[in-house]
Design a protein around this motif. Structure first.
Motif, mmCIF file in Angstrom:
data_model
loop_
_atom_site.group_PDB
_atom_site.id
_atom_site.type_symbol
_atom_site.label_atom_id
_atom_site.label_comp_id
_atom_site.label_asym_id
_atom_site.label_seq_id
_atom_site.Cartn_x
_atom_site.Cartn_y
_atom_site.Cartn_z
ATOM 1 N N PRO A 103 43.078 -80.247 6.553
ATOM 2 C CA PRO A 103 42.706 -78.921 6.423
ATOM 3 C C PRO A 103 42.399 -78.563 4.945
ATOM 4 N N LEU A 104 41.421 -78.011 4.580
ATOM 5 C CA LEU A 104 40.782 -77.766 2.955
ATOM 6 C C LEU A 104 41.765 -76.697 2.328
ATOM 7 N N GLN A 105 42.101 -76.866 1.303
ATOM 8 C CA GLN A 105 43.241 -75.859 0.907
ATOM 9 C C GLN A 105 42.447 -75.164 -0.354
ATOM 10 N N GLY A 106 41.106 -75.208 -0.324
ATOM 11 C CA GLY A 106 40.086 -74.512 -1.225
ATOM 12 C C GLY A 106 38.903 -74.353 -0.791
ATOM 13 N N VAL A 107 38.038 -74.049 -1.646
ATOM 14 C CA VAL A 107 36.431 -74.015 -1.180
ATOM 15 C C VAL A 107 35.772 -74.977 -1.888
ATOM 16 N N LEU A 108 34.787 -75.395 -1.139
ATOM 17 C CA LEU A 108 33.946 -76.594 -1.684
ATOM 18 C C LEU A 108 32.383 -76.026 -1.547
ATOM 19 N N LEU A 109 31.965 -76.235 -2.883
ATOM 20 C CA LEU A 109 30.492 -75.845 -3.066
ATOM 21 C C LEU A 109 29.569 -77.231 -3.154
ATOM 22 N N ALA A 110 28.468 -77.145 -2.466
ATOM 23 C CA ALA A 110 27.410 -77.911 -2.905
ATOM 24 C C ALA A 110 26.425 -77.330 -4.104
ATOM 25 N N THR A 111 26.364 -78.124 -5.070
ATOM 26 C CA THR A 111 25.830 -77.851 -6.326
ATOM 27 C C THR A 111 24.614 -78.789 -6.507
ATOM 28 N N THR A 112 24.052 -78.734 -7.913
ATOM 29 C CA THR A 112 23.081 -79.409 -8.117
ATOM 30 C C THR A 112 23.601 -80.177 -9.539
ATOM 31 N N GLN A 113 22.666 -81.442 -9.794
ATOM 32 C CA GLN A 113 22.916 -82.126 -10.933
ATOM 33 C C GLN A 113 22.644 -81.282 -12.216
ATOM 34 N N GLN A 114 23.684 -81.664 -13.299
ATOM 35 C CA GLN A 114 23.623 -80.867 -14.490
ATOM 36 C C GLN A 114 23.908 -79.315 -14.271
ATOM 37 N N SER A 115 24.370 -78.839 -13.111
ATOM 38 C CA SER A 115 24.576 -77.551 -13.109
ATOM 39 C C SER A 115 25.804 -77.113 -14.046
ATOM 40 N N GLU A 116 25.622 -75.880 -14.656
ATOM 41 C CA GLU A 116 26.708 -75.579 -15.649
ATOM 42 C C GLU A 116 27.853 -74.871 -14.797
ATOM 43 N N VAL A 117 29.074 -75.092 -15.331
ATOM 44 C CA VAL A 117 30.131 -74.427 -14.709
ATOM 45 C C VAL A 117 30.688 -73.573 -15.734
ATOM 46 N N LEU A 118 31.120 -72.361 -15.269
ATOM 47 C CA LEU A 118 31.433 -71.287 -16.063
ATOM 48 C C LEU A 118 32.971 -70.826 -15.710
ATOM 49 N N ALA A 119 33.625 -70.431 -16.687
ATOM 50 C CA ALA A 119 35.021 -69.846 -16.200
ATOM 51 C C ALA A 119 34.775 -68.665 -15.479
ATOM 52 N N PRO A 120 35.317 -68.535 -14.168
ATOM 53 C CA PRO A 120 35.275 -67.376 -13.507
ATOM 54 C C PRO A 120 36.479 -66.195 -14.042
ATOM 55 N N ILE A 121 37.277 -66.760 -14.709
ATOM 56 C CA ILE A 121 38.502 -65.869 -15.237
ATOM 57 C C ILE A 121 38.851 -65.854 -16.475
ATOM 58 N N ASP A 122 39.807 -65.251 -17.109
ATOM 59 C CA ASP A 122 40.255 -65.452 -18.397
ATOM 60 C C ASP A 122 41.597 -66.312 -18.119
ATOM 61 N N GLY A 123 41.906 -67.198 -19.198
ATOM 62 C CA GLY A 123 43.277 -67.996 -18.949
ATOM 63 C C GLY A 123 43.324 -68.952 -19.830
ATOM 64 N N TRP A 124 44.537 -69.578 -19.756
ATOM 65 C CA TRP A 124 45.083 -70.546 -20.660
ATOM 66 C C TRP A 124 44.729 -72.141 -19.751
ATOM 67 N N VAL A 125 44.355 -73.312 -20.646
ATOM 68 C CA VAL A 125 43.845 -74.204 -19.795
ATOM 69 C C VAL A 125 45.129 -75.087 -19.856
ATOM 70 N N LEU A 126 45.693 -75.403 -18.601
ATOM 71 C CA LEU A 126 46.978 -75.938 -18.415
ATOM 72 C C LEU A 126 46.500 -77.541 -18.238
ATOM 73 N N TYR A 127 45.597 -78.073 -17.480
ATOM 74 C CA TYR A 127 45.333 -79.411 -17.517
ATOM 75 C C TYR A 127 43.666 -79.559 -17.817
ATOM 76 N N SER A 128 43.389 -80.791 -18.222
ATOM 77 C CA SER A 128 41.921 -81.042 -18.605
ATOM 78 C C SER A 128 41.645 -82.414 -18.603
ATOM 79 N N GLY A 129 41.007 -83.006 -17.673
ATOM 80 C CA GLY A 129 40.861 -84.591 -17.898
ATOM 81 C C GLY A 129 40.320 -85.122 -16.658
#
Length: 469
Positions: free
Chosen positions: A350-376
């Motif tokens: 069972p998937l516990q999130g949402v899965l999007l099919a995107t395109t190459q080099q698509s830019e990802v934008l922050a959907p909300i304000d918030g602190w980055v807890l993990y990046s890597g």
């Protein structure tokens, strides 16, 4: 942040041993789907121990089989020794019998020569018998006359001399006649007696010679027959022993080959067990290093978060309460929603999130304000980003190729935070699409528990399946 997460621990208990890297990522809220699939990859580190146990059991069974084969080979070796001893005895007996047969044949030859001489002697005796019979036949008339005269004399004897002159003349005549005949009769009689005695002796010799020859021939025949039967019997036993010897040798060769094969297998198992144990030790050391690295990354993220002073924290806070933003958020990038919360992923989980099919080099934008807890980066999932939206909400993004923000950084809604890359060639996790397009995984968590994020997305809340143009 609470490092104890019962729901994760329950999932880990189902999966098996807890890996160090998984613990480090759990502590910063790694999503359940990523954790379960990541553990499937990390299981290669535990597998060598199981393989080592299986190989050792296999080696034990192979050793037992080898021991049984060696025992069977020893029995076969003893059987071969007995057969070789029997065959040597058979050969010795056969040689002795052949020697006796040669001696019997020599005696047979002597008997044949004796038979020939006996036949010649019988022929000579028969010739003597024939000559004696012929001589007797030739003198048969004289003997008849003499016997007749003697018979007449016996029936009419000559008169006495004192009776009359005529009787005296008759007596004289009879005496003259007897004087002339009796010596000859005596000589003939003696000769006849000798001939008859010789004839009887010849016949006796003939009968004796025949009996001896017949007995010798019978004995020679019986001995030769017996020797021939013994030789045939010994030959049959020898052939049977040779055949059995051949079978035992083939069996011994087969057992020897199988023993060599098992020894090779055991040597290979020993080498493989040593290799697996060595690899397991290297994996253990590597896992310790990875754990230390993950702990260092976590500590660094906490330091960066703590480094911001209280004034910055007051200034850099989400503009709105996350719970009040339902049906207002835009998806981080353009693409089609191919799987929703609760649907099965590529691995059937069972998937516990949402899965999007995107395109190459698509830019990802922050959907909300918030602190980055993990990046890597994390394994084959690409770059992972975890944003703290406040009120216990955390947004997890995975599958990106390049990140533009770092741990401890505050991001604003609509700020470029990452870029999608090439589609993943590997299909070793449930977040990989079969279409060959890059995939972005989005998971919303409340108090460390995955929840359905559909109510917060404007496109999903309005019933549209995607936000692409």
């Amino acid at each position: 942040m609470n490092l104890k997460q019962p729901i994760f621990e329950t999932r880990l208990q189902k999966l098996g041993k807890c890996k160090f890297t998984a613990i480090a990522l759990l502590s910063i809220g790694l999503p359940m789907a990523l954790l379960s699939t990541a553990y499937a990859q990390d299981s290669e580190i535990i597998l060598p121990d199981n393989q080592s146990v299986d190989l050792e059991l296999n080696r034990t069974e192979t050793n037992a089989e080898l021991e049984a084969i060696l025992t069977e080979a020893e029995k076969t070796k003893n059987a071969l020794n007995r057969l070789e001893t029997n065959i040597a005895s058979f050969k010795k007996d056969q040689n002795l019998l052949e020697t006796k047969l040669i001696e019997a044949e020599t005696r047979q030859n002597l008997l044949d020569e004796k038979i020939v001489l006996g036949e010649q002697k019988l022929a000579a005796l028969k010739q003597d018998e024939l000559e004696i019979k012929t001589s007797l036949i030739a003198r048969n008339s004289v003997l008849a006359e003499v016997l007749a005269a003697l018979q007449r004399l016996g029936g009419n004897p000559p008169p006495a001399l004192l009776v009359s002159p005529e009787d005296a003349l008759s007596s004289v005549r009879s005496a003259i006649l007897l004087g002339a005949v009796v010596p000859e009769i005596r000589a003939e009689t003696e000769k006849l007696a000798v001939d008859l005695q010789q004839l009887a002796s010849i016949r006796k010799d003939i009968n004796s010679e025949r009996e001896q020859l017949a007995e010798a021939l019978q004995n020679s025949f019986e001995e030769e027959t017996q020797l021939t039967e013994l030789i045939q019997e010994k030959a049959a036993l020898n052939i049977a022993s040779l055949q059995q010897l051949e079978k035992e040798r083939n069996r011994a060769d087969e057992l020897d080959n199988k023993s060599n094969e098992l020894q090779t297998v055991i040597a290979s198992l020993n080498t493989e067990i040593l290799t697996i144990k060595r690899n397991a030790e290297e994996a253990r050391i590597l896992e310790i290093e990875r754990r230390q690295k993950a702990e260092a990354q976590l500590a660094r993220a906490k330091q960066l978060a703590d480094a911001a002073n209280s004034e910055d924290r007051d200034l850099l806070t989400p503009a709105y309460s996350f719970s009040a933003l339902q049906a207002t958020l835009s998806l981080p990038t353009q693409g089609a929603v191919v799987r929703k919360f609760g649907e099965n992923d590529a691995l059937g989980e069972p998937l516990q999130g949402v899965l999007l099919a995107t395109t190459q080099q698509s830019e990802v934008l922050a959907p909300i304000d918030g602190w980055v807890l993990y990046s890597g980066d994390y394994r084959s999932y690409g770059q992972i980003l975890i944003i703290d939206a406040g009120e216990g909400y955390q947004l997890v993004l995975a599958g990106m190729d390049k990140l533009n923000v770092s741990e401890g950084q505050f991001v604003l809604s609509g700020e470029p935070i990452a870029t999608m890359g090439q589609p993943k060639a590997t299909n070793n996790n449930g977040l990989t699409l079969a279409s060959g397009k890059p995939s972005l995984y989005i998971e919303l968590r409340k108090d460390q528990k995955p929840i359905d994020s559909a109510p917060w997305w404007a496109s999903l809340a309005s019933g549209r399946a995607s936000n692409d143009t």
